[in-house]
Design a protein around this motif. Structure first.
Motif, short mmCIF file in Angstrom:
data_model
loop_
_atom_site.label_atom_id
_atom_site.label_comp_id
_atom_site.label_asym_id
_atom_site.label_seq_id
_atom_site.Cartn_x
_atom_site.Cartn_y
_atom_site.Cartn_z
N HIS A 31 0.83 -1.20 0.00
CA HIS A 31 0.00 0.00 0.00
C HIS A 31 0.86 1.24 0.00
CE1 HIS A 31 1.11 0.95 4.05
NE2 HIS A 31 0.70 -0.23 4.48
N ARG A 32 0.20 2.33 -0.23
CA ARG A 32 0.88 3.61 -0.08
C ARG A 32 0.26 4.31 1.11
NH1 ARG A 32 0.76 5.27 -6.28
NH2 ARG A 32 -1.13 4.01 -6.13
N ASN A 33 0.81 5.44 1.44
CA ASN A 33 0.37 6.13 2.63
C ASN A 33 -0.32 7.44 2.25
OD1 ASN A 33 0.63 4.92 5.04
ND2 ASN A 33 2.32 6.21 5.76
N LEU A 34 -1.49 7.62 2.77
CA LEU A 34 -2.20 8.88 2.57
C LEU A 34 -1.82 9.80 3.73
CD1 LEU A 34 -4.33 10.43 0.93
CD2 LEU A 34 -6.07 9.38 2.39
N THR A 71 -10.00 5.39 4.22
CA THR A 71 -9.06 4.29 3.98
C THR A 71 -9.50 3.01 4.66
OG1 THR A 71 -7.78 4.84 5.95
CG2 THR A 71 -7.10 5.88 3.90
N SER A 87 -2.00 10.44 9.03
CA SER A 87 -1.72 9.52 7.92
C SER A 87 -2.36 8.17 8.17
CB SER A 87 -0.22 9.36 7.73
OG SER A 87 0.34 8.76 8.87
N ALA A 135 -3.10 3.55 2.48
CA ALA A 135 -4.17 3.70 1.50
C ALA A 135 -4.01 2.64 0.42
CB ALA A 135 -4.13 5.09 0.88
N PRO A 138 -5.73 4.19 -4.93
CA PRO A 138 -5.36 5.56 -5.31
C PRO A 138 -6.55 6.52 -5.25
CG PRO A 138 -4.59 3.98 -6.96
CD PRO A 138 -5.44 3.22 -6.00
N HIS A 196 -8.41 6.98 -2.90
CA HIS A 196 -8.56 7.57 -1.57
C HIS A 196 -8.16 9.04 -1.54
CE1 HIS A 196 -9.67 3.79 -0.14
NE2 HIS A 196 -8.50 3.31 0.25
N LEU A 197 -7.17 9.39 -2.41
CA LEU A 197 -6.69 10.78 -2.38
C LEU A 197 -7.77 11.77 -2.82
CD1 LEU A 197 -4.28 12.73 -1.90
CD2 LEU A 197 -3.62 12.33 -4.27
N LEU A 203 0.02 11.21 -1.42
CA LEU A 203 -0.05 9.77 -1.38
C LEU A 203 1.37 9.27 -1.58
CD1 LEU A 203 -2.30 7.62 -1.24
CD2 LEU A 203 -2.28 7.59 -3.73
#
Lengths: 320, 258
Positions: free
Chosen positions: A228-231, A252, A264, A267, A270, A272-273, A292
């Motif tokens: 995942h990536r981080n929001l 998220t 944070s 996420a 994508p 979510h942003l 993100l």
């Protein structure tokens, strides 16, 4: 490629504490393994066993093909050790420290002098060569420490938290030195609490927690594993933090992490942003930053253990 | 052969340390000289009637007292190696396990000889002359070193058990002062209360001091020297195994969460 370090099911107990609970690892020759974990994870215990300073209760460890228990002397011929526990003699000068090691390793007087001089030069310590090591700065002492472990041109080098307590500049210098050694074919086992350090130096990373290797692989594969990536959003007004945190966690589906004004959460999608942008826009909440980000090793650690890596206020010293 | 060279290298290291820590040198040299001069001129008249007579009495006393205090540095140095991580660096090198300890004790013997010669030299300047045959001097040095060697084991144990070098020093001064003072190093045995005389007569410091007096100025040697050697043997038999066990235990207990 032959393995420089081969560890199978190694365990060690101190009283009621299981310091190592069955560790398996393999470090190919000429590579850097980053051993990553919080204080008390068992990193230092592992290094001490590999450096023949401590005996494991069970399991097997081979360094350069030699058994650390039954062939300790041969292992000591191959290794260099720098760390929290192996240190220089503060009462000797930098030069005397290196001469001492060289003479103990069987160098002749003349060879010891030559080797010492070239190491002092390489580690930018010539000017301080004749001063007692206790007058050195933290960075100089670490460099001397590293130089001392390199006197015998070890094929395998153990660096136990080599940059703990160093300023950023000294840290980068030390990283550069380590890269140089690896370029010459030295195998390095590096323990660290710093994710960026493992990321910067290691070919492979093993994450150790409570005496177990809980994940291993390249930095890339570990990050991908988290998937995942981080929001992340930095809120301008303190009053909005709670509100924004609630949105972030609703969008998220994960609990939001709040640090100062930074909120944070991992996420997976994508989408979510833009969802967060809409929420912020509708309510008219001002933010300073919104992004993100790709997963860092920090996130990897967090997702594997449920805790953050790195030194925290409640971390006890690893050994008293 | 190589082990011997490594041992000598480690002894060299302990001696070079002193060069960068002059205060330690002061402990071995200025302090005993100060004791000798102060005791001589302050107590000489009261104890022996004159400073000249007191000098040959007190010189062996100060030599033995200093001998015991210098052994504290074996414990002090060992403890600082253990707490600061130097010991681990040495243990990770391909050298015999006993070499760091042996090197330290060897360096201590060198310091001891230098201190004995220094004090004899100062004694000479103050008017002391050897009355016994010349061979008394080397015999005295060998006897003193034999005792120092055995007493080093006590300090190794203290060095291993202490939390930090300052605690070793503290022990050195609180425990060793009474041991050296409750002896006949500075006053004749006969002047003490009778219950104390028994204790003082059994003190190895008394036996050593008596042997030194005999070897330097004449008088009985064999009895007190044998007594001192028996003490040395007893101390070694008790403290050498205790020290080695404590050291191994300390080394094996490190590295995990406390």
């Amino acid at each position: 490629m032959p393995a420089a370090i081969q560890i199978a099911d190694l365990s060690k107990r101190f009283g009621a504490t299981q310091a190592l609970a069955g560790v398996d690892l393999c470090v190919p020759e000429g590579t850097v393994l980053g051993l990553l974990g919080p204080n008390g994870a068992g990193k230092t215990t592992l290094v001490r066993i590999l450096a023949t300073l401590l005996q494991a209760d069970a399991g097997e460890a081979r360094v350069g093909g030699f058994d650390v228990r039954t062939q300790a002397h041969q292992v000591r011929e191959l290794i260099g050790l720098t760390g929290q526990y192996a240190s220089v003699d503060e009462k000797l000068t930098g030069r005397e420290n290196l001469i001492l090691i060289a003479r103990l390793l069987g160098f002749s007087r003349a060879d010891a002098r030559d080797r010492t001089r070239s190491l002092l030069e390489q580690f930018h310590l010539l000017d301080a060569a004749h001063r007692a090591a206790k007058t050195y700065s933290g960075g100089m002492r670490r460099r001397l420490d590293l130089a001392a472990s390199l006197v015998g041109r070890p094929r395998i080098l153990f660096l136990d938290e080599p940059t703990t307590g160093l300023d950023p500049r000294a840290r980068l210098d030390l990283w550069q030195l380590v890269r140089g050694l690896v370029g010459e074919g030295t195998t390095v086992l590096l323990t660290t609490q710093y994710l960026d350090e493992a990321d910067a130096l290691a070919n492979e990373i093993a994450i150790i927690d409570q005496g177990r290797v809980i994940a291993s692989g390249t930095a890339q594969s570990l990050k991908a594993r988290v998937g995942h990536r981080n929001l992340e959003v930095v809120v301008r007004e303190r009053d909005d933090i709670a509100r924004v945190a609630a949105w972030v966690s609703r969008i998220t589906g994960r609990p939001a992490d709040i640090k100062g004004q930074r909120v944070s959460a991992p996420a997976a999608d994508p989408e979510h942003l833009p969802a967060l942008v809409r929420a912020l826009d509708e309510a008219g909440v001002p933010v300073d930053e919104l992004a993100l980000r790709g997963a860092s090793l920090d996130d990897v650690f967090l997702s594997l253990t449920g805790r953050r890596a790195g030194p925290g206020p409640d971390d006890a010293e690893e050994s008293a | 052969m190589r082990a011997l060279q490594q041992c000598l290298t480690l002894a060299w290291r302990s001696l070079v340390q002193v060069r960068h820590n002059p205060w330690e040198l002061g402990d071995y040299s200025i302090q005993p000289i100060l004791f000798l001069v102060l005791f001589l001129f302050v107590f000489g008249g009261a104890v022996a009637g004159s400073t000249e007579d007191y000098l040959s009495f007190i010189l062996p006393g100060v030599i033995v007292m200093n001998l015991v205090f210098v052994t504290v540095y074996v414990g002090h140095g060992l403890n600082s190696d253990l707490t600061k991580g130097v010991f681990d660096r040495l243990r990770a090198l391909p050298i015999p396990r006993w070499a760091p300890l042996a090197g330290r004790i060897l360096a201590d013997m060198v310091k001891q000889v230098l201190c004995i010669l220094l004090l004899l030299g100062v004694g000479f300047l103050l008017g002391f002359r050897m009355e016994a045959p010349w061979w008394g001097l080397p015999v005295m040095i060998v006897l003193l070193l034999a005792f120092a060697l055995s007493f080093s084991w006590v300090m190794v144990l203290v060095g291993v058990m202490s939390r930090d070098p300052e605690h070793v020093q503290l022990f050195g001064f609180t425990a060793l002062f009474p041991v050296t003072f409750v002896s006949n190093a500075f006053v004749p045995l006969e002047t003490l209360p009778s219950w104390l005389q028994t204790l003082v007569a059994l003190n190895p410091v008394t036996m050593l001091v008596d042997s030194c007096r005999g070897l330097l100025s004449g008088g009985p040697v064999l009895g007190p020297a044998l007594g001192a050697l028996v003490w040395a043997a007893i101390i070694t038999a008790i403290f050498a195994p205790l020290s080695v066990r404590a050291l191994n235990r300390r080394l094996m207990g490190q590295g995990g969460a406390a």
